[in-house]
Design a protein around this motif. Structure first.
Motif, short mmCIF file in Angstrom:
data_model
loop_
_atom_site.label_atom_id
_atom_site.label_comp_id
_atom_site.label_asym_id
_atom_site.label_seq_id
_atom_site.Cartn_x
_atom_site.Cartn_y
_atom_site.Cartn_z
N GLY A 1 0.82 -1.21 0.00
CA GLY A 1 0.00 0.00 0.00
C GLY A 1 0.85 1.25 0.00
N TRP A 2 0.16 2.39 0.02
CA TRP A 2 0.82 3.71 -0.03
C TRP A 2 0.07 4.65 0.90
CZ3 TRP A 2 0.32 7.96 -4.21
CH2 TRP A 2 1.41 8.85 -4.15
N HIS A 3 0.80 5.59 1.52
CA HIS A 3 0.25 6.44 2.58
C HIS A 3 0.52 7.91 2.30
CE1 HIS A 3 -0.59 7.73 6.73
NE2 HIS A 3 -1.00 6.50 7.01
N PRO A 4 0.04 8.46 1.16
CA PRO A 4 0.31 9.87 0.85
C PRO A 4 -0.68 10.83 1.51
CG PRO A 4 -0.97 8.92 -0.91
CD PRO A 4 -0.74 7.82 0.09
N TYR A 5 -0.21 12.02 1.85
CA TYR A 5 -1.07 13.11 2.29
C TYR A 5 -1.16 14.12 1.15
CZ TYR A 5 -0.85 11.49 7.14
OH TYR A 5 -0.96 10.76 8.29
N LEU B 1 -16.01 18.35 3.86
CA LEU B 1 -15.15 17.87 4.93
C LEU B 1 -15.13 18.77 6.16
CD1 LEU B 1 -12.13 16.48 2.88
CD2 LEU B 1 -13.93 15.20 4.04
N ALA B 2 -15.79 19.91 6.12
CA ALA B 2 -15.81 20.80 7.28
C ALA B 2 -16.42 20.06 8.48
CB ALA B 2 -16.62 22.06 6.97
N GLY B 3 -15.65 19.94 9.56
CA GLY B 3 -16.13 19.28 10.76
C GLY B 3 -16.19 17.77 10.70
N VAL B 4 -15.78 17.18 9.59
CA VAL B 4 -15.85 15.72 9.42
C VAL B 4 -14.49 15.11 9.76
CG1 VAL B 4 -16.17 13.84 7.78
CG2 VAL B 4 -17.66 15.85 7.68
N ARG B 5 -14.51 14.12 10.64
CA ARG B 5 -13.28 13.41 11.02
C ARG B 5 -13.36 12.00 10.44
NH1 ARG B 5 -11.00 15.61 16.02
NH2 ARG B 5 -10.23 13.52 16.51
N LEU B 6 -12.39 11.67 9.60
CA LEU B 6 -12.36 10.36 8.96
C LEU B 6 -11.05 9.66 9.25
CD1 LEU B 6 -13.80 11.16 5.40
CD2 LEU B 6 -14.94 9.88 7.22
N ASP B 7 -11.16 8.39 9.59
CA ASP B 7 -10.03 7.46 9.64
C ASP B 7 -10.62 6.10 9.30
OD1 ASP B 7 -7.61 6.27 9.97
OD2 ASP B 7 -7.32 6.84 12.07
N VAL C 1 -9.45 1.48 -0.22
CA VAL C 1 -8.85 2.79 0.01
C VAL C 1 -9.15 3.21 1.45
CG1 VAL C 1 -10.85 4.12 -0.80
CG2 VAL C 1 -8.55 5.14 -0.90
N HIS C 2 -8.14 3.75 2.12
CA HIS C 2 -8.29 4.25 3.49
C HIS C 2 -8.16 5.77 3.44
CE1 HIS C 2 -8.07 3.41 7.92
NE2 HIS C 2 -7.70 4.68 7.89
N VAL C 3 -9.07 6.46 4.11
CA VAL C 3 -9.08 7.93 4.09
C VAL C 3 -8.93 8.44 5.52
CG1 VAL C 3 -10.37 10.01 3.48
CG2 VAL C 3 -10.57 7.96 2.06
N ALA D 1 -3.81 18.40 5.32
CA ALA D 1 -3.86 17.58 4.12
C ALA D 1 -4.68 16.34 4.44
CB ALA D 1 -2.45 17.21 3.65
N ILE D 2 -5.07 15.62 3.40
CA ILE D 2 -5.87 14.42 3.59
C ILE D 2 -5.10 13.22 3.07
CG2 ILE D 2 -7.08 14.80 1.39
CD1 ILE D 2 -9.56 13.53 2.76
N ALA D 3 -5.04 12.18 3.89
CA ALA D 3 -4.38 10.95 3.47
C ALA D 3 -5.40 10.09 2.74
CB ALA D 3 -3.82 10.20 4.68
N VAL D 4 -5.09 9.77 1.49
CA VAL D 4 -5.91 8.87 0.68
C VAL D 4 -5.01 7.71 0.31
CG1 VAL D 4 -7.32 8.60 -1.38
CG2 VAL D 4 -7.29 10.79 -0.19
#
Length: 350
Positions: free
Chosen positions: A201-205, A253-259, A295-297, A310-313
């Protein structure tokens, strides 16, 4: 060693030699640039042409990589890390493979969990050819000194080098730089005498120019299933790990926490599934593509540095903790002499 001057991070632009991090730099005739560290083969910087709100095209930074040498040394947030031979977390640092229980301590002593694999800690060498007979270049200057738009790096996972992983692999990664694209192919070859568990896998921001945080952006994930996890962020057992959905977004994405991870990705006509983060006001953004896997976000909440900047996708072959899942046993198993590739990349949306 490549040269760099301070821009959004210390590796973003050519200029005076201000860093001692060994790296290779690719150039595209469009002005796009890529800087890749030889430790871990992580992307330190990716810059590409981007049309601003004023209509003027500039070369902008599109990843939030390690900002300086201290972050490189600390592997801060595993920025742009290649994940191998396992992705994301390994429950309790343990797994059973072919009846043998193995214990893998945290990859780095200051990390609280066993996660993201140890390919990110290895030294990689430039090879002139991606084939089995490729010959390593003498140093990174062989690439930096020429106008190159692609590079292949190679490293070896030795069977006795990592506690809890007595398997031998050759890993290769190929980066191809376009005017508005970065294509990546990660390859694992089992050079040992027994089968080995492997997941890639890959872990870019990713960052969208003009936005200091992700809050004004929106996310679209073409997934039919969302991964359901327990309190420790590990997927539930069996089919309970998957909840049916009809895609994600476009989600402000305002106020949204994703993992969170998503599965069963819908592909476009070209066979690539694209997870998109963009500015809804302009339509500009970035698309992470992959031909298979999940895909992990992660929206970067809780990071010690530059949280939500930044967002990790993260394209990944398998579920988190796949080594411990019977339903992933066939997906992670790589027989002696076997080779597995995982292709993915990022495109600029205009």
């Amino acid at each position: 060693m490549t040269s760099a001057t301070v821009c959004s991070n210390a590796f973003s632009a050519a200029g005076d030699d201000t860093t001692t991090v060994p790296a290779v730099r690719l150039h595209h005739t469009s002005g796009a640039e890529l800087v890749v560290a030889l430790r871990g083969a992580a992307v330190l910087a990716w810059r590409a042409p981007w049309r601003g709100a004023d209509g003027i095209e500039r070369v902008e930074d599109l990843v939030d990589g390690y900002a300086d040498e201290a972050e490189v040394a600390a592997h801060d947030a595993a920025r742009s890390a290649l994940m191998a031979p396992f992705v994301n977390r390994l429950a309790g640092g343990e797994y059973v493979f072919d009846g043998v229980r193995h214990h893998v301590p945290p990859v780095l002593p200051w990390e609280p969990l066993t996660m993201h694999g140890f390919a990110r800690t290895l030294d990689w060498a430039v090879v002139e050819d991606a084939g089995e007979g490729g010959v390593a270049a003498r140093d990174a200057a062989a690439v930096d000194g020429a106008e190159r738009e692609s590079v292949t790096l190679r490293t070896v996972v030795h069977a006795a080098a990592h506690a809890g992983y007595p398997f031998a692999l050759v890993l290769e990664v190929r980066y191809v730089l376009g005017a508005g694209s970065l294509d990546v192919t990660l390859r694992a070859r089992n050079v040992g005498t027994t089968a080995a568990p492997v997941s890639l896998g890959w872990h870019p921001y990713l960052r969208v120019p003009g936005h200091g945080t992700v809050d004004a952006l929106e996310l679209t994930v073409p997934a039919r299933r969302a991964v359901v996890t327990d309190a420790g962020m590990l997927p539930l057992a069996g089919e309970a790990a998957f909840g049916a959905i009809d895609g994600v977004g476009p989600l402000p994405l305002a106020g949204v926490r994703l993992d969170h991870a998503f599965a069963d990705l819908r592909a476009d006509a070209d066979g690539r599934a694209r997870t998109v983060v963009r500015d809804p006001a302009t339509g500009q953004g970035l698309a992470v593509w992959q031909e298979r896997g999940l895909v992990h976000v992660y929206t970067g909440d809780g990071l010690a540095r530059r949280g939500r900047a930044a967002i990790a996708v993260e394209p990944v072959e398998t579920l988190t903790d796949a080594f411990n899942r019977p339903d992933c046993a066939a997906d992670v198993r790589l027989e002696p002499g076997g080779v597995r590739e995982f292709a993915f990349g990022v495109e600029v949306l205009t």
